[in-house]
Design an enzyme around this catalytic site. Structure first.
Site, PDB file in Angstrom:
ATOM      1  N   SER A 410       0.824  -1.207   0.000  1.00  0.00           N
ATOM      2  CA  SER A 410       0.000   0.000   0.000  1.00  0.00           C
ATOM      3  C   SER A 410       0.858   1.258   0.000  1.00  0.00           C
ATOM      4  CB  SER A 410      -0.959  -0.008   1.189  1.00  0.00           C
ATOM      5  OG  SER A 410      -0.287  -0.359   2.352  1.00  0.00           O
ATOM      6  N   HIS A 431      -3.014  -2.876  -5.754  1.00  0.00           N
ATOM      7  CA  HIS A 431      -3.339  -2.541  -4.370  1.00  0.00           C
ATOM      8  C   HIS A 431      -4.826  -2.794  -4.107  1.00  0.00           C
ATOM      9  CE1 HIS A 431      -3.829   0.684  -1.050  1.00  0.00           C
ATOM     10  NE2 HIS A 431      -3.634  -0.503  -0.540  1.00  0.00           N
ATOM     11  N   GLU A 443      -6.238  -0.329  -6.970  1.00  0.00           N
ATOM     12  CA  GLU A 443      -5.277   0.626  -7.537  1.00  0.00           C
ATOM     13  C   GLU A 443      -4.242  -0.172  -8.333  1.00  0.00           C
ATOM     14  OE1 GLU A 443      -4.776   4.614  -4.823  1.00  0.00           O
ATOM     15  OE2 GLU A 443      -3.980   2.784  -3.980  1.00  0.00           O
ATOM     16  N   ASN A 481      -4.030   6.227  -0.191  1.00  0.00           N
ATOM     17  CA  ASN A 481      -3.395   6.385   1.120  1.00  0.00           C
ATOM     18  C   ASN A 481      -2.616   7.689   1.230  1.00  0.00           C
ATOM     19  OD1 ASN A 481      -4.459   4.149   2.272  1.00  0.00           O
ATOM     20  ND2 ASN A 481      -2.744   2.813   1.790  1.00  0.00           N
TER      21      ASN A 481
END
Ligand code: 3HC
Length: 663
Positions: A410, A431, A443, A481
């Site tokens: 991540s 991800h 992702e 993130n």
């Protein structure tokens, strides 16, 4: 569009084929042409019946959603005009449905006297997903055809149903095993029987007096108007009108509601998301590349993430080999997999046999050599660069040369992982979000050497998994993130200024998030947050030591029943955050030490500063090329982080409200 087939001419049925590629959308321009064709058929005395069918593998996707983005011209010919012509005619009309029959397309079919569909057909009124209600008679005809209770469920969900289910509900008259048109021309010999002439009913097993109860229950089931439920409440009101009013009055009410909704902010936000989703796989600068076939998948690591990823692939019908040498982890993963498929049996989504088959398609082993046949291998081991580099080195040695190697990191650098292999063009990040078999977002992280073909294959994988796949550049935290760090930091800053975490969370929940920033931190773990902060260095460090202190106190979040909030097993099964004055005192103490004075902060400031943090970082990611388009960021936030869809995502919200400039 009139019959060319002599057999059809003999039956005096005019076949009108909806043909407006790619999805036979009933745009204003297309409806004008369609209406002219219908009028020709109606004016021809030799024609006794009209059969509607669709080209391009489907009946129709409904209205052209692009038409709603501008003021509707007063002389526009719409589906309503087409349907009015059908309704006014003395001839019999039949819908021969193949493929998707959605929205206004299904409403046209509902205006016909008979409906026949092939077994593969899919029928739906998805307008609610665009913040609308069916606005071409759907809310009035459906309760007359299948009952108000079933109609409400169907339209409020907005998902498509199979031809078999449509037959059971009474939505269609027949399933045509061979040709829908052939069966339709037979039905066309029947008598005229307009749905509009029927009486609406509640359900076969309920008396008319149950109407108010069914309507009241429906209002209770949907989100409040402030929380994105405007269209749902209007839809229920329209169905109530179908029960209480005559057909023309019901139609007038539906039309008024539709015209209000089409101009509403929630609907324009949802329409933005609809088109943003369809842009995702269009990657500027990447030439069209043929995706590689993916027929077998490997997963390294049988932890929560690894087993979720394995289930996601198995659900999509792909065989998966999971490699892990930790027996305990494997036993737990086996239980998770079986539990998941059994749950689906309980819910009626899978038969015992299908569940067993899917469970069997995931095989656990501790032998890396078994990955040799996999076309795609996803690594989901501990989040540490050295550990992951080692895994990539090993994978490069055992995987076949054509295999794609993906990391489910991540935050880590994809290029650093690619360098550990001799196939950096076939290395990328995939991800997934926890739980990987449920969360709709993926992702796709492009390293500097990742090839166009690898990217194209990853998008195909996303489609196979039915996920919204978004391309991200290889930068710390990727899109989702990276942005969330700034959001959480701003939430901490507000708490340092004396705002209680519970109030900050309440403001964001009122905006529409399912949970606030502090509850979110408690869920992901304060220790994880602290580790990420430290790895990120000075830029990420907070102004105070609140996080360190809470971690030192073993307040790691939900998992230790205390974090920014406390938790109690008897309250919401231990998942309901409970305000904790002790944490507020720690914030006050740390703020004093750092010289941060408490101040009065309004709810608007809380909301705008937090949204502003998302938006500002989003703008930076666009400038840096990490995210390709504002819409990509919106999709990440809506589908991965609970941003309320009726606000369209942070970048759309910024454009609509100019909140960023205030932040
Ligand atoms: N209006 C305008 N464009 C549409 C459209 C629509 N209703 N439905 C699909 N498209 C476009 C897409 O934007 C895409 O365009 P692009 O190639 O330029 O990107 C193209 O058609 C193909 O669409 P998909 O990529 O989604 O193709 P799929 O094969 O994956 O899916 C589908 C096809 C199931 C029909 C899906 O597109 C879909 O669900 N469409 C939306 C259906 C819908 O919401 N209908 C209701 C419209 S509102 C209405 O009818 C109001 C009425 O009640 C008055």
């Amino acid at each position: 569009m009139l019959p060319s087939d002599p057999a059809l001419r003999d039956q005096r049925a005019a076949v009108i084929t909806l043909d407006n590629p790619p999805v036979n959308a009933l745009s204003f321009a297309y409806c004008k042409a369609l209406l002219e064709t219908i009028e020709v058929a109606h004016g021809n005395d030799a024609v006794e019946a009209v059969v509607f069918t669709g080209a391009n593998g489907l009946f129709s996707a409904g209205a052209d959603v692009n038409d709603f983005n501008a003021e509707i011209p007063p002389d526009a010919v719409t589906i309503r005009d087409v349907i009015a012509a059908v309704e006014a005619s003395v001839k019999v009309h039949v819908a021969a449905i193949e493929g998707n029959c959605l929205g206004g397309g299904l409403e046209l079919a509902l205006a016909c006297d008979y409906r026949v569909a092939t077994p593969e057909a899919k029928l739906g009124l998805p307008e609610i997903r665009l913040g609308l209600l069916p606005g071409a008679g759907g809310t009035q005809r459906l309760p007359r055809l299948i009952g108000a209770r079933a109609a409400l469920e169907f339209m409020l969900k907005g998902s498509s149903i199979s031809a078999q289910r449509a037959l059971e509900l009474g939505l269609i008259d027949e399933i045509a095993e061979a040709s829908a048109i052939e069966r339709a021309t037979v039905l066309a010999k029947g008598r005229k029987r307009r749905v509009s002439e029927r009486q609406a009913f509640i359900a076969k097993d309920l008396p008319a007096q149950a109407g108010p109860y069914v309507v009241a229950q429906a209002h209770k089931m949907v989100p409040s108007e402030e929380n994105g439920g405007v269209a749902a409440h209007k839809l229920i009101d329209a169905v109530q009108a179908s029960i209480e009013l005559s057909f023309p009055f019901g139609i007038a009410r539906e039309t008024r509601f539709f015209d209000e909704l089409v101009r509403s902010k929630p609907s324009s936000s949802l329409r933005h998301l609809f088109f943003a989703e369809r842009e995702l796989a269009k990657i500027p600068g990447v030439p069209e590349a043929e995706p590689l076939p993916i027929e077998g998948v490997g997963v390294v690591g049988a932890g929560t993430m690894g087993s979720g990823i394995a289930i996601a692939f198995a659900q999509a019908g792909l065989p998966v080999i999971v490699v892990d040498s930790n027996d305990e982890a494997v036993d737990k993963a086996r239980q998770t997999v079986m539990g998941m498929f059994m749950y689906q049996v309980q819910k009626g989504r899978l038969t015992q046999e299908e569940a067993w088959k899917r469970g069997q398609s995931i095989r656990f082993t501790d032998d890396w050599n078994e990955l040799a046949g996999a076309d795609l291998i996803v690594e989901a081991v501990f989040e540490n660069l050295d550990v992951k580099r080692d895994v990539f080195r090993k994978l490069d040695a055992v995987a076949k040369p054509s295999a794609i190697l993906a990391s489910n990191t991540s935050t880590l650098d994809i290029d650093a992982l690619a360098e550990a292999t001799k196939r950096s063009d076939r290395v990328l990040g995939l991800h997934f979000f926890v739980p990987a078999n449920i969360m709709p977002l993926l992702e796709i992280v492009r390293g500097k050497a990742t090839s166009a073909q690898t990217i194209a294959t990853a998008f195909k994988v996303g489609k196979t998994l039915r996920k919204k796949a978004v391309l991200s550049g290889n930068a710390f935290g990727f899109i989702g993130n990276r942005i969330i760090f700034d959001y959480l930091r701003e939430a901490t800053a507000l708490a340092e200024e004396g705002v209680a975490p519970a109030r900050i969370d309440a403001v964001m929940k009122a905006f529409g998030f399912p949970m606030g920033p502090f509850a979110m931190s408690d869920l992901s773990g304060l220790d994880i947050g602290l580790a990420v902060q430290k790895a990120r260095g000075a830029e990420a460090l907070g102004r105070t030591n609140v996080l360190e202190r809470l971690v030192q106190m073993n307040r790691l979040g939900q998992k230790t029943m205390a974090g920014f909030f406390k938790y109690d097993k008897s309250v919401g099964k231990g998942r309901e955050p409970i305000r904790d004055p002790e944490v507020e005192a720690i914030f006050a103490d740390e703020a004093r030490k750092s010289g941060i004075a408490p101040r009065e902060v309004s709810d608007e400031e809380i909301r705008d500063r937090l949204l502003g943090a998302l938006i500002c970082r989003g703008e930076r990611l666009l400038e840096e090329g990490v995210a390709l388009r504002p819409g990509d960021i919106d999709i990440v936030y809506v589908y991965g982080y609970g941003f309320p869809p009726h606000h369209g995502g942070p970048m759309w919200y910024a454009q609509e409200t100019k909140v960023a400039s205030r932040a």
